[in-house]
Design a protein around this motif. Structure first.
Motif, mmCIF file in Angstrom:
data_model
loop_
_atom_site.group_PDB
_atom_site.id
_atom_site.type_symbol
_atom_site.label_atom_id
_atom_site.label_comp_id
_atom_site.label_asym_id
_atom_site.label_seq_id
_atom_site.Cartn_x
_atom_site.Cartn_y
_atom_site.Cartn_z
ATOM 1 N N LYS A 86 0.803 -1.225 0.000
ATOM 2 C CA LYS A 86 0.000 0.000 0.000
ATOM 3 C C LYS A 86 0.836 1.276 0.000
ATOM 4 N N LEU A 87 2.095 1.173 0.413
ATOM 5 C CA LEU A 87 2.965 2.341 0.445
ATOM 6 C C LEU A 87 3.447 2.683 -0.965
ATOM 7 N N PRO A 88 3.832 3.948 -1.202
ATOM 8 C CA PRO A 88 4.447 4.287 -2.488
ATOM 9 C C PRO A 88 5.682 3.426 -2.734
ATOM 10 N N GLY A 89 5.958 3.162 -3.979
ATOM 11 C CA GLY A 89 7.056 2.266 -4.321
ATOM 12 C C GLY A 89 8.418 2.727 -3.863
ATOM 13 N N ASN A 90 8.585 4.040 -3.633
ATOM 14 C CA ASN A 90 9.900 4.547 -3.225
ATOM 15 C C ASN A 90 10.075 4.573 -1.707
ATOM 16 N N ALA A 91 9.067 4.131 -0.953
ATOM 17 C CA ALA A 91 9.193 4.106 0.511
ATOM 18 C C ALA A 91 10.119 2.959 0.919
ATOM 19 N N ARG A 92 10.883 3.189 1.991
ATOM 20 C CA ARG A 92 11.804 2.174 2.503
ATOM 21 C C ARG A 92 11.231 1.623 3.808
ATOM 22 N N LEU A 93 11.058 0.315 3.857
ATOM 23 C CA LEU A 93 10.376 -0.325 4.976
ATOM 24 C C LEU A 93 11.292 -1.349 5.639
ATOM 25 N N LYS A 94 11.364 -1.308 6.972
ATOM 26 C CA LYS A 94 12.130 -2.319 7.690
ATOM 27 C C LYS A 94 11.403 -2.695 8.972
ATOM 28 N N THR A 95 11.770 -3.863 9.526
ATOM 29 C CA THR A 95 11.170 -4.343 10.760
ATOM 30 C C THR A 95 12.245 -4.498 11.824
ATOM 31 N N VAL A 96 11.851 -4.260 13.078
ATOM 32 C CA VAL A 96 12.764 -4.364 14.213
ATOM 33 C C VAL A 96 12.049 -5.057 15.359
ATOM 34 N N VAL A 97 12.696 -6.054 15.960
ATOM 35 C CA VAL A 97 12.216 -6.664 17.202
ATOM 36 C C VAL A 97 13.212 -6.317 18.295
ATOM 37 N N ALA A 98 12.726 -5.679 19.358
ATOM 38 C CA ALA A 98 13.574 -5.285 20.476
ATOM 39 C C ALA A 98 13.046 -5.942 21.745
ATOM 40 N N ALA A 99 13.886 -5.983 22.764
ATOM 41 C CA ALA A 99 13.491 -6.560 24.053
ATOM 42 C C ALA A 99 13.648 -5.510 25.142
ATOM 43 N N GLY A 100 12.627 -5.392 25.997
ATOM 44 C CA GLY A 100 12.711 -4.431 27.083
ATOM 45 C C GLY A 100 11.355 -3.858 27.429
ATOM 46 N N ILE A 101 11.362 -2.674 28.011
ATOM 47 C CA ILE A 101 10.133 -1.958 28.368
ATOM 48 C C ILE A 101 9.633 -1.225 27.129
ATOM 49 N N PRO A 102 8.373 -1.438 26.705
ATOM 50 C CA PRO A 102 7.916 -0.892 25.430
ATOM 51 C C PRO A 102 8.160 0.601 25.246
ATOM 52 N N ALA A 103 7.728 1.437 26.187
ATOM 53 C CA ALA A 103 7.871 2.881 26.003
ATOM 54 C C ALA A 103 9.336 3.283 25.855
ATOM 55 N N ALA A 104 10.205 2.686 26.661
ATOM 56 C CA ALA A 104 11.630 3.028 26.603
ATOM 57 C C ALA A 104 12.238 2.594 25.278
ATOM 58 N N GLU A 105 11.882 1.403 24.790
ATOM 59 C CA GLU A 105 12.431 0.923 23.526
ATOM 60 C C GLU A 105 11.895 1.731 22.345
ATOM 61 N N ILE A 106 10.640 2.130 22.420
ATOM 62 C CA ILE A 106 10.070 2.976 21.370
ATOM 63 C C ILE A 106 10.816 4.309 21.311
ATOM 64 N N ALA A 107 11.049 4.906 22.474
ATOM 65 C CA ALA A 107 11.771 6.179 22.525
ATOM 66 C C ALA A 107 13.192 6.023 21.995
ATOM 67 N N ARG A 108 13.852 4.926 22.352
ATOM 68 C CA ARG A 108 15.229 4.705 21.903
ATOM 69 C C ARG A 108 15.292 4.575 20.387
ATOM 70 N N LEU A 109 14.406 3.763 19.814
ATOM 71 C CA LEU A 109 14.441 3.556 18.365
ATOM 72 C C LEU A 109 13.986 4.810 17.619
ATOM 73 N N ALA A 110 13.039 5.555 18.185
ATOM 74 C CA ALA A 110 12.599 6.796 17.552
ATOM 75 C C ALA A 110 13.776 7.748 17.360
ATOM 76 N N LYS A 111 14.629 7.824 18.358
ATOM 77 C CA LYS A 111 15.823 8.668 18.244
ATOM 78 C C LYS A 111 16.790 8.093 17.225
ATOM 79 N N SER A 112 16.949 6.760 17.215
ATOM 80 C CA SER A 112 17.904 6.112 16.316
ATOM 81 C C SER A 112 17.533 6.317 14.850
ATOM 82 N N VAL A 113 16.250 6.192 14.520
ATOM 83 C CA VAL A 113 15.825 6.323 13.121
ATOM 84 C C VAL A 113 15.424 7.757 12.776
#
Length: 302
Positions: free
Chosen positions: A70-97
């Protein structure tokens, strides 16, 4: 500017499908990066954790496949599985990407726990200082009945700027709700006559309307909010607390998207006072886009 990096945390429950479907309908930038994240608990033994991680990767890959179609063909999509406390891991990855928007779901109510601690969505909103779109409704198309809740403070321009980017059509009038709550109330000071109380409230309402008009006029003249010059507003200025006025406006307008700002209190201040955004998030049935002040977003990206 449309979001160039979007983070989608999912819990792999049925509501995750709604989150993914909504993301596919958002106006994203060319070559946007879209990251699907699932956070698993830190478990022992290692073999158990590996099995759970494998299950999570399979489920994420399935969601990614649906989103990729459903995304435009030029969009770049990746998946990540992390371990830990959800809010903290979300915040960490948000900064990383270098995420510019987080899209996540919120299902059910755990009233007592959320009253004192807040949902994962609320904790993410306080930690990341980024716009967070919380999805509740099935995604049948672009948003058609948005509602902007504005205050006359530093969050207003950011709420307008980011919120307008999420809408496909700025030609039709958009509703705007503003709550004003004067410091003197007749039931607190009973010596005031009903006429005096009414006049006092009317005076503050006129001031509130004037402040909203000046805010929008200044934003148009300065060019601080792209697209604002195209918008016609339907003002709804109401007496009362935002915690009561905003949910009532959502119900009246049958809004499918509420856009509002937050100051993002944390720690003891949040535990004692809460936030308007957090309280409203618990009450309204529609999707909610929570936008922080500009300086908070800039600080979080450093």
């Amino acid at each position: 500017m449309k979001p160039r990096s979007v983070l989608i945390p999912v819990d792999l429950l049925p509501n995750s499908e709604r989150v993914v479907a909504r993301t596919a309908l958002l106006p994203l930038a060319e070559n946007a990066r879209v990251t699907l994240l699932h956070v698993i608990p830190k478990l022992r033994p290692r073999q158990t954790r590996q099995r759970i991680e494998g299950d999570a990767h399979k489920a994420l890959d399935a969601l990614a496949g649906k989103l990729a179609r459903k995304l435009p063909g030029n969009a770049r999509l990746k998946t990540v599985v992390a371990a830990g406390i959800p809010a903290a891991e979300i915040a960490r990855l948000a900064k990383s990407v270098k995420a510019e928007l987080i899209v996540m779901g919120r299902v059910g109510r755990r009233a007592l726990r959320e009253h004192f601690i807040g949902s994962t969505a609320e904790r993410v909103i306080r930690q990341v200082r980024l716009p967070v779109l919380v999805v509740r409704l099935p995604s049948r198309g672009p948003y058609q009945r948005p509602l902007f809740a504005l205050d006359d403070d530093e969050t207003a321009l950011e709420v307008l700027s980011f919120g307008l980017r999420m809408l496909p059509d700025l030609r039709k009038p958009l509703p705007l709700v503003h709550a004003y709550d004067p410091p003197i109330h007749g039931f607190v000071y009973p010596s005031l006559t009903p006429e005096q109380s009414w006049e006092y409230r009317r005076h503050h309402r006129q001031q509130a309307i004037h402040r909203m008009a000046m805010l929008l006029s200044s934003a148009r003249l300065s060019g601080a909010v792209p697209g604002l010059e195209e918008v016609r507003w339907r003002h709804d200025v109401r007496y009362g607390s935002p915690r009561r006025v905003i949910p009532q406006a959502v119900a009246r307008k049958r809004a499918d998207l509420l856009v509002l700002g937050t100051h993002g209190r944390a720690g003891v201040a949040h535990a004692l006072l809460g936030t308007v955004a957090g309280d409203v998030l618990r009450e309204v049935p529609c999707d909610v886009l929570v936008v922080p002040p500009r300086q908070d977003a800039e600080t979080a990206s450093r």
